[in-house]
Design a protein around this motif. Sequence first.
Motif, PDB file in Angstrom:
ATOM      1  N   UNK A   1      64.220  45.436  29.835  1.00  0.00           N
ATOM      2  CA  UNK A   1      65.271  45.928  30.731  1.00  0.00           C
ATOM      3  C   UNK A   1      65.932  44.777  31.483  1.00  0.00           C
ATOM      4  N   UNK A   2      65.141  43.818  31.947  1.00  0.00           N
ATOM      5  CA  UNK A   2      65.697  42.660  32.649  1.00  0.00           C
ATOM      6  C   UNK A   2      66.572  41.840  31.708  1.00  0.00           C
ATOM      7  N   UNK A   3      66.083  41.566  30.520  1.00  0.00           N
ATOM      8  CA  UNK A   3      66.870  40.797  29.539  1.00  0.00           C
ATOM      9  C   UNK A   3      68.161  41.526  29.191  1.00  0.00           C
ATOM     10  N   UNK A   4      68.077  42.837  28.998  1.00  0.00           N
ATOM     11  CA  UNK A   4      69.252  43.639  28.662  1.00  0.00           C
ATOM     12  C   UNK A   4      70.268  43.570  29.797  1.00  0.00           C
ATOM     13  N   UNK A   5      69.790  43.672  31.015  1.00  0.00           N
ATOM     14  CA  UNK A   5      70.660  43.605  32.189  1.00  0.00           C
ATOM     15  C   UNK A   5      71.414  42.279  32.227  1.00  0.00           C
ATOM     16  N   UNK A   6      70.688  41.189  32.035  1.00  0.00           N
ATOM     17  CA  UNK A   6      71.319  39.865  32.087  1.00  0.00           C
ATOM     18  C   UNK A   6      72.354  39.696  30.973  1.00  0.00           C
ATOM     19  N   UNK A   7      72.063  40.258  29.815  1.00  0.00           N
ATOM     20  CA  UNK A   7      72.961  40.105  28.669  1.00  0.00           C
ATOM     21  C   UNK A   7      74.177  41.019  28.753  1.00  0.00           C
ATOM     22  N   UNK A   8      74.003  42.212  29.287  1.00  0.00           N
ATOM     23  CA  UNK A   8      75.063  43.213  29.223  1.00  0.00           C
ATOM     24  C   UNK A   8      75.780  43.514  30.539  1.00  0.00           C
ATOM     25  N   UNK A   9      75.217  43.148  31.652  1.00  0.00           N
ATOM     26  CA  UNK A   9      75.851  43.473  32.931  1.00  0.00           C
ATOM     27  C   UNK A   9      76.370  42.259  33.682  1.00  0.00           C
TER      28      UNK A   9
ATOM     29  N   UNK B   1      68.142  48.927  38.041  1.00  0.00           N
ATOM     30  CA  UNK B   1      67.873  48.853  36.601  1.00  0.00           C
ATOM     31  C   UNK B   1      66.368  48.932  36.407  1.00  0.00           C
ATOM     32  N   UNK B   2      65.960  49.812  35.486  1.00  0.00           N
ATOM     33  CA  UNK B   2      64.536  50.008  35.222  1.00  0.00           C
ATOM     34  C   UNK B   2      64.307  50.162  33.731  1.00  0.00           C
ATOM     35  N   UNK B   3      63.127  49.771  33.304  1.00  0.00           N
ATOM     36  CA  UNK B   3      62.720  50.041  31.936  1.00  0.00           C
ATOM     37  C   UNK B   3      62.102  51.417  31.862  1.00  0.00           C
ATOM     38  N   UNK B   4      62.005  51.920  30.656  1.00  0.00           N
ATOM     39  CA  UNK B   4      61.374  53.219  30.439  1.00  0.00           C
ATOM     40  C   UNK B   4      60.243  53.041  29.437  1.00  0.00           C
TER      41      UNK B   4
ATOM     42  N   UNK C   1      70.044  57.009  46.230  1.00  0.00           N
ATOM     43  CA  UNK C   1      71.455  57.312  46.446  1.00  0.00           C
ATOM     44  C   UNK C   1      72.366  56.462  45.561  1.00  0.00           C
ATOM     45  N   UNK C   2      71.813  55.441  44.918  1.00  0.00           N
ATOM     46  CA  UNK C   2      72.659  54.573  44.117  1.00  0.00           C
ATOM     47  C   UNK C   2      72.461  54.856  42.631  1.00  0.00           C
ATOM     48  N   UNK C   3      73.369  54.384  41.809  1.00  0.00           N
ATOM     49  CA  UNK C   3      73.232  54.600  40.371  1.00  0.00           C
ATOM     50  C   UNK C   3      71.970  53.928  39.832  1.00  0.00           C
ATOM     51  N   UNK C   4      71.348  54.591  38.859  1.00  0.00           N
ATOM     52  CA  UNK C   4      70.143  54.069  38.222  1.00  0.00           C
ATOM     53  C   UNK C   4      70.419  53.942  36.724  1.00  0.00           C
ATOM     54  N   UNK C   5      70.180  52.770  36.194  1.00  0.00           N
ATOM     55  CA  UNK C   5      70.325  52.527  34.773  1.00  0.00           C
ATOM     56  C   UNK C   5      68.934  52.386  34.177  1.00  0.00           C
ATOM     57  N   UNK C   6      68.563  53.319  33.297  1.00  0.00           N
ATOM     58  CA  UNK C   6      67.249  53.282  32.667  1.00  0.00           C
ATOM     59  C   UNK C   6      67.448  52.742  31.253  1.00  0.00           C
ATOM     60  N   UNK C   7      66.801  51.609  30.989  1.00  0.00           N
ATOM     61  CA  UNK C   7      66.955  50.921  29.706  1.00  0.00           C
ATOM     62  C   UNK C   7      65.735  51.210  28.846  1.00  0.00           C
ATOM     63  N   UNK C   8      65.983  51.815  27.691  1.00  0.00           N
ATOM     64  CA  UNK C   8      64.885  52.087  26.759  1.00  0.00           C
ATOM     65  C   UNK C   8      64.820  50.965  25.737  1.00  0.00           C
ATOM     66  N   UNK C   9      63.596  50.495  25.520  1.00  0.00           N
ATOM     67  CA  UNK C   9      63.364  49.449  24.526  1.00  0.00           C
ATOM     68  C   UNK C   9      63.418  50.088  23.146  1.00  0.00           C
TER      69      UNK C   9
END
Length: 157
Positions: A18-26, A120-123, A146-154
């Motif tokens: 999830x962290x790697x995905x965040x850095x690459x895509x956001x 951002x969280x992993x699942x 209260x804020x948006x949550x992005x759940x990243x599935x591996x």
Amino acid sequence: MERRIVVAVDESEESTYALSWCLKNLISESSKDTIILLYVRKPPLEYPELDGTFTAYLFSNNIRATMDKYSKDLAESVMEKAKMICQSSPHVMVETKVGCGDPREVICEQVEKLRGDLLVMGSHGYGAFKRAFLGSVSNHCANNTKLPVLIVKRPKD
């Protein structure tokens, strides 16, 4: 645009992904984003005095101190690994925060205190049956912040 992106990290592969995905895509090179790495330690266990001798030996101050040191060392190790992953994006600011308690509650509390714009969280990808018994940290956070949550599935290997 400056964003404060809170990434919940733990020792799992899902968290790392999830962290790697965040850095690459956001994150872009032109952004002035801050990544806040949030790790939650489990609280120290409290045991009642059952029979005096056995529990006094089993959960002596030395044992508790050793367990606490292990928990702190694990938190430090997870944070170091996460910071190394963030080095792939040298233009992003990185902050760290370690909390202690139930991860579901601590994450929800901290994202507001840290003034995050996105969580951002992993699942772990548990099915309905496991989720019913184990609970889902990401599901709880998605429904209680209260804020948006992005759940990243591996992706499945």
